[in-house]
Design a protein around this motif. Sequence first.
Motif, PDB file in Angstrom:
ATOM      1  N   ASP A 346       0.781  -1.045   0.193  1.00 48.34           N
ATOM      2  CA  ASP A 346       0.042  -0.310   0.376  1.00 48.34           C
ATOM      3  C   ASP A 346       0.865   1.473  -0.108  1.00 48.34           C
ATOM      4  OD1 ASP A 346      -2.385  -1.626   0.116  1.00 48.34           O
ATOM      5  OD2 ASP A 346      -2.068  -2.078   2.559  1.00 48.34           O
ATOM      6  N   GLN A 347       2.238   1.287   0.902  1.00 48.28           N
ATOM      7  CA  GLN A 347       2.756   2.356   1.058  1.00 48.28           C
ATOM      8  C   GLN A 347       3.591   2.178  -0.595  1.00 48.28           C
ATOM      9  OE1 GLN A 347       5.824   1.212   4.088  1.00 48.28           O
ATOM     10  NE2 GLN A 347       3.527   1.640   5.570  1.00 48.28           N
ATOM     11  N   CYS A 348       4.209   1.945  -1.181  1.00 47.51           N
ATOM     12  CA  CYS A 348       4.764   1.997  -2.562  1.00 47.51           C
ATOM     13  C   CYS A 348       3.270   2.732  -3.396  1.00 47.51           C
ATOM     14  CB  CYS A 348       5.232   0.573  -2.882  1.00 47.51           C
ATOM     15  SG  CYS A 348       6.837   0.062  -2.369  1.00 47.51           S
ATOM     16  N   VAL A 349       2.286   2.021  -3.140  1.00 46.28           N
ATOM     17  CA  VAL A 349       1.601   2.862  -4.710  1.00 46.28           C
ATOM     18  C   VAL A 349       1.325   4.195  -3.540  1.00 46.28           C
ATOM     19  CG1 VAL A 349      -0.878   2.248  -4.702  1.00 46.28           C
ATOM     20  CG2 VAL A 349       0.889   0.750  -4.913  1.00 46.28           C
ATOM     21  N   GLU A 350       1.250   4.181  -2.542  1.00 49.52           N
ATOM     22  CA  GLU A 350       0.846   5.456  -2.334  1.00 49.52           C
ATOM     23  C   GLU A 350       2.106   6.573  -2.708  1.00 49.52           C
ATOM     24  OE1 GLU A 350       0.161   5.112   1.933  1.00 49.52           O
ATOM     25  OE2 GLU A 350      -1.617   4.889   1.613  1.00 49.52           O
ATOM     26  N   GLU A 351       3.198   5.743  -2.547  1.00 48.90           N
ATOM     27  CA  GLU A 351       4.220   6.469  -3.410  1.00 48.90           C
ATOM     28  C   GLU A 351       4.640   6.750  -4.707  1.00 48.90           C
ATOM     29  OE1 GLU A 351       7.863   5.696  -1.019  1.00 48.90           O
ATOM     30  OE2 GLU A 351       6.953   6.363   1.001  1.00 48.90           O
ATOM     31  N   GLY A 352       3.871   6.339  -5.166  1.00 48.32           N
ATOM     32  CA  GLY A 352       3.672   6.006  -7.242  1.00 48.32           C
ATOM     33  C   GLY A 352       4.742   5.302  -7.360  1.00 48.32           C
ATOM     34  N   ILE A 353       5.241   4.087  -6.384  1.00 51.18           N
ATOM     35  CA  ILE A 353       6.558   3.590  -7.157  1.00 51.18           C
ATOM     36  C   ILE A 353       6.000   2.799  -8.563  1.00 51.18           C
ATOM     37  CG2 ILE A 353       7.885   1.843  -6.296  1.00 51.18           C
ATOM     38  CD1 ILE A 353       8.560   2.796  -3.412  1.00 51.18           C
ATOM     39  N   MET A 354       4.960   2.580  -8.243  1.00 52.52           N
ATOM     40  CA  MET A 354       4.269   1.398  -8.529  1.00 52.52           C
ATOM     41  C   MET A 354       2.387   1.590  -8.714  1.00 52.52           C
ATOM     42  SD  MET A 354       3.774  -1.833  -6.659  1.00 52.52           S
ATOM     43  CE  MET A 354       3.485  -2.287  -5.061  1.00 52.52           C
ATOM     44  N   THR A 355       1.975   1.618  -9.558  1.00 53.04           N
ATOM     45  CA  THR A 355       0.389   1.599  -9.954  1.00 53.04           C
ATOM     46  C   THR A 355      -0.387   0.330  -9.149  1.00 53.04           C
ATOM     47  OG1 THR A 355      -0.549   1.575 -12.255  1.00 53.04           O
ATOM     48  CG2 THR A 355       0.527   3.554 -11.420  1.00 53.04           C
ATOM     49  N   ALA A 356      -1.593   1.220  -8.782  1.00 54.80           N
ATOM     50  CA  ALA A 356      -2.449  -0.335  -8.528  1.00 54.80           C
ATOM     51  C   ALA A 356      -2.391  -1.381  -9.918  1.00 54.80           C
ATOM     52  CB  ALA A 356      -3.479   0.086  -7.943  1.00 54.80           C
ATOM     53  N   ASP A 357      -2.478  -0.842 -11.156  1.00 50.85           N
ATOM     54  CA  ASP A 357      -2.854  -1.589 -11.947  1.00 50.85           C
ATOM     55  C   ASP A 357      -1.469  -2.301 -12.519  1.00 50.85           C
ATOM     56  OD1 ASP A 357      -5.825  -0.604 -12.656  1.00 50.85           O
ATOM     57  OD2 ASP A 357      -5.106   1.004 -14.048  1.00 50.85           O
ATOM     58  N   GLU A 358      -0.109  -1.604 -12.420  1.00 45.87           N
ATOM     59  CA  GLU A 358       1.204  -1.991 -12.608  1.00 45.87           C
ATOM     60  C   GLU A 358       0.858  -3.208 -11.221  1.00 45.87           C
ATOM     61  OE1 GLU A 358       3.484   1.283 -14.638  1.00 45.87           O
ATOM     62  OE2 GLU A 358       3.346   1.353 -12.166  1.00 45.87           O
ATOM     63  N   LEU A 359       0.197  -3.001 -10.131  1.00 45.19           N
ATOM     64  CA  LEU A 359       1.049  -4.314  -9.437  1.00 45.19           C
ATOM     65  C   LEU A 359       0.274  -5.376  -9.682  1.00 45.19           C
ATOM     66  CD1 LEU A 359       1.118  -5.196  -6.306  1.00 45.19           C
ATOM     67  CD2 LEU A 359      -0.410  -4.507  -5.503  1.00 45.19           C
ATOM     68  N   LYS A 360      -1.286  -4.985  -9.871  1.00 46.10           N
ATOM     69  CA  LYS A 360      -2.162  -6.103 -10.135  1.00 46.10           C
ATOM     70  C   LYS A 360      -1.058  -6.916 -11.268  1.00 46.10           C
ATOM     71  CE  LYS A 360      -5.849  -8.562 -11.506  1.00 46.10           C
ATOM     72  NZ  LYS A 360      -5.453  -9.810 -12.363  1.00 46.10           N
ATOM     73  N   GLU A 361      -0.554  -6.579 -12.851  1.00 45.48           N
ATOM     74  CA  GLU A 361       0.565  -7.059 -13.919  1.00 45.48           C
ATOM     75  C   GLU A 361       0.863  -8.244 -12.914  1.00 45.48           C
ATOM     76  OE1 GLU A 361       1.935  -5.274 -17.650  1.00 45.48           O
ATOM     77  OE2 GLU A 361       1.096  -3.917 -16.522  1.00 45.48           O
ATOM     78  N   MET A 362       2.039  -7.261 -12.229  1.00 46.50           N
ATOM     79  CA  MET A 362       3.103  -8.315 -11.473  1.00 46.50           C
ATOM     80  C   MET A 362       1.871  -9.123 -10.762  1.00 46.50           C
ATOM     81  SD  MET A 362       5.674  -5.555 -10.089  1.00 46.50           S
ATOM     82  CE  MET A 362       4.717  -5.336  -8.765  1.00 46.50           C
ATOM     83  N   GLN A 363       1.121  -8.986 -10.340  1.00 47.15           N
ATOM     84  CA  GLN A 363       0.395 -10.895  -9.553  1.00 47.15           C
ATOM     85  C   GLN A 363       0.592 -11.296 -10.542  1.00 47.15           C
ATOM     86  OE1 GLN A 363      -2.275  -8.154  -7.534  1.00 47.15           O
ATOM     87  NE2 GLN A 363      -0.395  -8.808  -5.422  1.00 47.15           N
ATOM     88  N   ASP A 364      -0.344 -11.251 -11.475  1.00 49.29           N
ATOM     89  CA  ASP A 364      -0.808 -11.446 -12.787  1.00 49.29           C
ATOM     90  C   ASP A 364       0.428 -12.913 -13.772  1.00 49.29           C
ATOM     91  OD1 ASP A 364      -3.618 -10.886 -12.299  1.00 49.29           O
ATOM     92  OD2 ASP A 364      -3.505  -9.520 -14.160  1.00 49.29           O
ATOM     93  N   ILE A 365       1.962 -11.918 -13.603  1.00 46.80           N
ATOM     94  CA  ILE A 365       2.709 -12.460 -14.579  1.00 46.80           C
ATOM     95  C   ILE A 365       3.195 -13.526 -12.959  1.00 46.80           C
ATOM     96  CG2 ILE A 365       5.177 -11.861 -14.761  1.00 46.80           C
ATOM     97  CD1 ILE A 365       4.253  -8.734 -16.015  1.00 46.80           C
ATOM     98  N   VAL A 366       3.509 -13.147 -12.314  1.00 45.05           N
ATOM     99  CA  VAL A 366       4.273 -14.704 -11.108  1.00 45.05           C
ATOM    100  C   VAL A 366       2.728 -15.575 -11.315  1.00 45.05           C
ATOM    101  CG1 VAL A 366       4.043 -14.567  -9.034  1.00 45.05           C
ATOM    102  CG2 VAL A 366       4.601 -13.450  -9.565  1.00 45.05           C
ATOM    103  N   ALA A 367       1.382 -14.833 -11.188  1.00 43.37           N
ATOM    104  CA  ALA A 367       0.623 -16.429 -11.543  1.00 43.37           C
ATOM    105  C   ALA A 367       0.220 -16.746 -12.273  1.00 43.37           C
ATOM    106  CB  ALA A 367      -0.644 -16.030 -11.201  1.00 43.37           C
ATOM    107  N   ASN A 368       1.113 -16.442 -13.643  1.00 45.11           N
ATOM    108  CA  ASN A 368       0.445 -17.351 -14.684  1.00 45.11           C
ATOM    109  C   ASN A 368       2.507 -18.330 -15.472  1.00 45.11           C
ATOM    110  OD1 ASN A 368      -2.325 -17.024 -15.095  1.00 45.11           O
ATOM    111  ND2 ASN A 368      -1.363 -14.853 -16.730  1.00 45.11           N
ATOM    112  N   ALA A 369       2.668 -17.504 -14.579  1.00 40.11           N
ATOM    113  CA  ALA A 369       4.840 -18.228 -14.515  1.00 40.11           C
ATOM    114  C   ALA A 369       4.829 -19.551 -14.713  1.00 40.11           C
ATOM    115  CB  ALA A 369       5.761 -17.697 -13.149  1.00 40.11           C
ATOM    116  N   LYS A 370       5.247 -20.396 -15.729  1.00 41.51           N
ATOM    117  CA  LYS A 370       5.857 -21.980 -15.986  1.00 41.51           C
ATOM    118  C   LYS A 370       7.110 -21.935 -16.138  1.00 41.51           C
ATOM    119  CE  LYS A 370       1.300 -22.247 -17.466  1.00 41.51           C
ATOM    120  NZ  LYS A 370       0.406 -23.384 -18.634  1.00 41.51           N
TER     121      LYS A 370
END
Length: 370
Positions: A346-370
């Motif tokens: 939450d802190q990193c999204v608030e500081e602009g290190i990443m957006t909420a959409d980018e966080l979701k994108e990373m989580q999707d990449i991780v979930a689909n990694a093989k």
Amino acid sequence: MKKRIALLLTLAMAASSLAACGGSKPAETTAAATTAAAETTAEAKAEETKAAEGEDPYAALGDFTMMVGHAQPEGNPRYVSMEKFAEDVAEKTNGHVTVEVFGNGQLGTEKEMLEQVVAGTVQGMRGGQFDFSPRLLMFTMPFLTQNRAQVTALLQSDLAKKVCAEAEAETGTVIINLCDAGGYRQFSNSKHPITKPDDLKGLKMRTNGMNTIDKTFVALGATTTTIPYSDLYMGLKTAVADGQENPWVNVEGMKFYEVQKYFTEVNYQFHPDPFYVNAAWWNGLPQEYRDIISECATAMGEYNDKLIDENQEAAKQVVIDAGCEVYVPTEDELKAFQDAVQVVYDQCVEEGIMTADELKEMQDIVANAK
């Protein structure tokens, strides 16, 4: 008499005609021979030029020197892979691009080396230094990944390429490769075993000043102090810090096990290892050299990650053999650490290190990694 004179004249004219024909033949032969010789010489020179170009197609592109620094000691995967990179570049450019590698912090701290790259006094550096590219910190969210396939998927994603591309406009550097800085990172300290978040309360933990490490330790109840990597051994030995976090290969290479007693294999974070190159120098290279260096940098990153995977268990065993205690949390214990650091996201999204959409994108990449 007239007939005799006519005969003599006829014979004289015939002789003259024969002499004329005989005299013209050597002249024509000489001219033809000269032309043929000239053509042969030109062809020979062309073949020589072609052969020379075939042996060294980069001779006309000029010679370049690439000075690169990093902080790791001899034997570390970064050190070994950088040496291979230098060899590969020299081989593929026929020696016209020379890579001079200065490891073990010879050119200063990671921050100092990156400043030198930005200034153009050094052409490149490798290391987890994100002061000038803080958006790379999004890949260091605690407990974001659990295995190599997930790490590789993140570092090779379009999101990673986008974040790396931002570096040139913001810092004047080009990131030509993004690999793993050393593997998953573990906790250690000199006071007592860390088996749950509460065990970090009251401990002074060293960080390299990285935002997400500081946030993680604070979320777990520890205080932090910043110590450069090259000074960390003495900082731990003299109790400037009680503990630290680093991958097994770094702990083994820097001999931190000599000044730490308790280790926890928590695998809480990995760090991207950007290969920064001064943009002005890079853009001034012939395209052929940029292609070769990029190709060699990609091979270097793959080799680096392979070395990490092959060496981390052996490095961990060195720590155990030195008499240190290594604690491996259960799934429930690990979940307690994971739950405690969710605030960091939450802190990193608030500081602009990443957006909420980018966080979701990373989580999707991780979930689909093989």
